[in-house]
Design a protein around this motif. Structure first.
Motif, PDB file in Angstrom:
ATOM      1  N   SER A 182      20.259  14.947  47.216  1.00 24.71           N
ATOM      2  CA  SER A 182      21.464  14.465  46.536  1.00 24.71           C
ATOM      3  C   SER A 182      22.725  14.857  47.300  1.00 24.71           C
ATOM      4  O   SER A 182      23.688  14.103  47.339  1.00 24.71           O
ATOM      5  CB  SER A 182      21.525  15.010  45.103  1.00 24.71           C
ATOM      6  OG  SER A 182      21.454  16.432  45.112  1.00 24.71           O
ATOM      7  N   SER A 183      22.720  16.054  47.930  1.00 28.03           N
ATOM      8  CA  SER A 183      23.910  16.490  48.666  1.00 28.03           C
ATOM      9  C   SER A 183      23.547  17.639  49.600  1.00 28.03           C
ATOM     10  O   SER A 183      22.516  18.289  49.436  1.00 28.03           O
ATOM     11  CB  SER A 183      25.002  16.956  47.691  1.00 28.03           C
ATOM     12  OG  SER A 183      24.591  18.159  47.054  1.00 28.03           O
ATOM     13  N   SER A 209      18.415   9.145  50.565  1.00 30.60           N
ATOM     14  CA  SER A 209      18.078   9.044  49.142  1.00 30.60           C
ATOM     15  C   SER A 209      16.568   8.914  48.930  1.00 30.60           C
ATOM     16  O   SER A 209      16.061   9.117  47.822  1.00 30.60           O
ATOM     17  CB  SER A 209      18.799   7.855  48.503  1.00 30.60           C
ATOM     18  OG  SER A 209      18.306   6.639  49.043  1.00 30.60           O
ATOM     19  N   HIS A 218      13.449  18.918  45.107  1.00 27.73           N
ATOM     20  CA  HIS A 218      14.462  18.000  44.566  1.00 27.73           C
ATOM     21  C   HIS A 218      14.546  16.744  45.426  1.00 27.73           C
ATOM     22  O   HIS A 218      14.281  16.787  46.635  1.00 27.73           O
ATOM     23  CB  HIS A 218      15.856  18.650  44.570  1.00 27.73           C
ATOM     24  CG  HIS A 218      15.940  19.931  43.810  1.00 27.73           C
ATOM     25  ND1 HIS A 218      15.977  19.971  42.436  1.00 27.73           N
ATOM     26  CD2 HIS A 218      15.969  21.220  44.244  1.00 27.73           C
ATOM     27  CE1 HIS A 218      16.045  21.258  42.052  1.00 27.73           C
ATOM     28  NE2 HIS A 218      16.033  22.018  43.132  1.00 27.73           N
ATOM     29  N   GLN A 219      14.951  15.661  44.787  1.00 26.18           N
ATOM     30  CA  GLN A 219      15.343  14.490  45.573  1.00 26.18           C
ATOM     31  C   GLN A 219      16.668  14.833  46.260  1.00 26.18           C
ATOM     32  O   GLN A 219      17.514  15.511  45.690  1.00 26.18           O
ATOM     33  CB  GLN A 219      15.526  13.277  44.663  1.00 26.18           C
ATOM     34  CG  GLN A 219      15.790  11.987  45.418  1.00 26.18           C
ATOM     35  CD  GLN A 219      15.632  10.768  44.519  1.00 26.18           C
ATOM     36  OE1 GLN A 219      15.415  10.896  43.315  1.00 26.18           O
ATOM     37  NE2 GLN A 219      15.750   9.593  45.093  1.00 26.18           N
TER      38      GLN A 219
END
Length: 455
Positions: free
Chosen positions: A221-222, A294, A218-219
């Protein structure tokens, strides 16, 4: 069936061309082409029945064909005899030094161009600054008899993109030049662009056959995503979406027994570090405080095969050949350095051939079969799902302790550090030959079936 023929030049001034005796349809030929230059000629079979192409020197001059004694391929289409192909290899970073015109990469390009005679093509290296748009000529760098020579030639049949990095690739003058060559001159362009790690995974996920090779990715994000993946897998990798050479890769581990988080990475001084934190937030603040999260991706950690407690992964090079088919050109094992988060040589990693890694022949052959099947399948899927014409890919693959193959990265311009290993020299030669052989395939397609390329 395409075939190579020697090309000879004679002193004559009558626009004369002798074609090889075994070309049965030579009576229909009234033009000759080299690169994008076309000349009207009178053709005749070779008077002594030899299978060679002979040009009068006025034809050679009009075609801007260098007088380099070599055998080249011949294609015939619409009464035109095409000789070549002329393959332009685009790069940047040229220097004023004649012995090293492309700086530290001069040796790589010299080795690439030196397979021209065995392949039957005429390759040269050029940059955007060497193009004369008005004359339709390029002052290219040829490697002849062990040295570099600058020769003006027509625009090539195909362009092989060897731009060295993303920053160069984004320059407006290079993008403009590429667009002009493709649009105005219909020159096929292969291996354009660097892959983005995340983009590769998203494209591959569109094909269910590829999914079994893909770790969860995943990119960033959190922190929640990292926490969940750590809970599922015990460790994750955080790495730049557009990185290379293993730079900026971090492994985050969670010890469920003591509740501590660990981060393994290589610091700016090149030292491998393993640091401990009480919380994921503290780890991220301390280790990643200067990074744009990011631009990072988070990837599932895999329990990989090991050699003497060090992680093993594999580099597999695939290339398209002279028939446009994917081939596995090289496989090498990479073993991580002591305490290193990656297997890269610049992090202390070691390259081994498969027979050095596996003493058991059956185990070696099974590993080779699994890696080859995965690479060929992933190559064909990527080719269909990525823009542009792809001719080579370098895969970083792993095999876990249960024998399952995993894809970590796919590179459109793979590094060549594995070929420094003495047992991989033949694979080095094969990858160079295939890089140019695919150019022959593309050149023929552009001449005889352009609709297959310019869809």
């Amino acid at each position: 069936m395409r075939k190579k023929y020697p090309v000879e030049v004679i002193s004559h001034s009558k626009q004369l061309v002798f074609v090889p005796a075994d070309l049965t349809n030579n009576k229909e030929i009234n033009k000759i082409a080299f690169g994008n230059k076309v000349v009207d000629v009178t053709c005749a079979p070779h008077p002594k029945g030899r299978n060679v192409v002979v040009l009068s020197n006025d034809v050679q001059k009009e075609l801007s064909m260098p007088d380099l004694s070599t055998s080249l391929h011949i294609f015939i289409d619409q009464h035109t005899l095409f000789i070549g192909p002329l393959i332009g290899i685009l790069t940047s970073g040229f220097t004023p030094f004649p012995l090293r015109p492309i700086g530290e990469r001069s040796m790589f390009f010299a080795k690439l161009l030196s397979v021209n005679k065995s392949v039957g093509a005429l390759p040269f290296v050029f940059g955007e600054e060497h193009i004369d748009w008005d004359q339709g000529l390029i002052e290219g760098y040829f490697f002849v008899d062990g040295g570099w020579m600058k020769i003006k030639v027509p625009f090539p049949n195909v362009v092989y993109d060897r731009l060295p990095n993303r920053r160069t690739e984004r320059k407006s003058e290079l993008r403009s030049m590429k667009s002009r060559m493709q649009t105005d001159y219909l020159i096929p362009w292969y291996n354009p662009g660097f892959f983005s790690k995340l983009d590769v995974f998203e494209r591959l996920q569109q094909d269910e056959r590829a999914v079994e090779y893909l770790p969860e990715t995943h990119q960033f994000s959190s922190f929640t995503v990292i926490e969940r993946m750590l809970s599922n897998y015990g460790n994750v990798y955080v790495k730049p979406a557009n990185g290379s050479l293993g730079l900026g890769i971090h492994q985050i581990l969670f010890d469920k027994h003591n509740g501590y988080y660990y981060c393994r990475y290589r610091d700016q001084e090149g030292i491998n570090k393993l640091t401990k934190f009480e919380s994921l937030e503290k780890l991220m603040q301390k280790v990643f405080y200067k990074r744009n999260l990011s631009q990072m991706i988070v990837q599932q950690g895999i329990s990989l095969l090991r050699s003497e407690k060090r992680l093993i992964d594999f580099r597999v090079h695939t290339n398209k050949d002279e028939y446009g088919q994917w081939q596995v050109a090289a496989i090498a094992a990479k073993i991580a350095g002591q305490g290193s988060v990656t297997t890269h040589v610049n992090n202390g990693g070691v390259v081994k051939s498969l027979d050095e890694l596996f003493e058991d022949r059956t185990e070696r052959e099974l590993c080779e079969k699994k890696l080859s099947e995965a690479s060929l399948l992933l190559s064909s899927i990527l080719e269909k799902n990525m823009e542009g014409i792809i001719g080579e890919i370098g895969f970083d693959l792993g095999i876990d302790k249960s024998g399952r193959v995993w894809l970590f990265e796919a590179n459109s311009k793979p590094g060549r550090s594995i070929f420094k290993h003495p047992k991989l020299k033949n694979f080095d030669l094969l990858t160079r030959k295939l890089s140019l052989s695919f150019g022959i395939f593309l050149a023929e397609k552009a001449i005889t079936a352009p609709e297959d390329i310019f869809k």
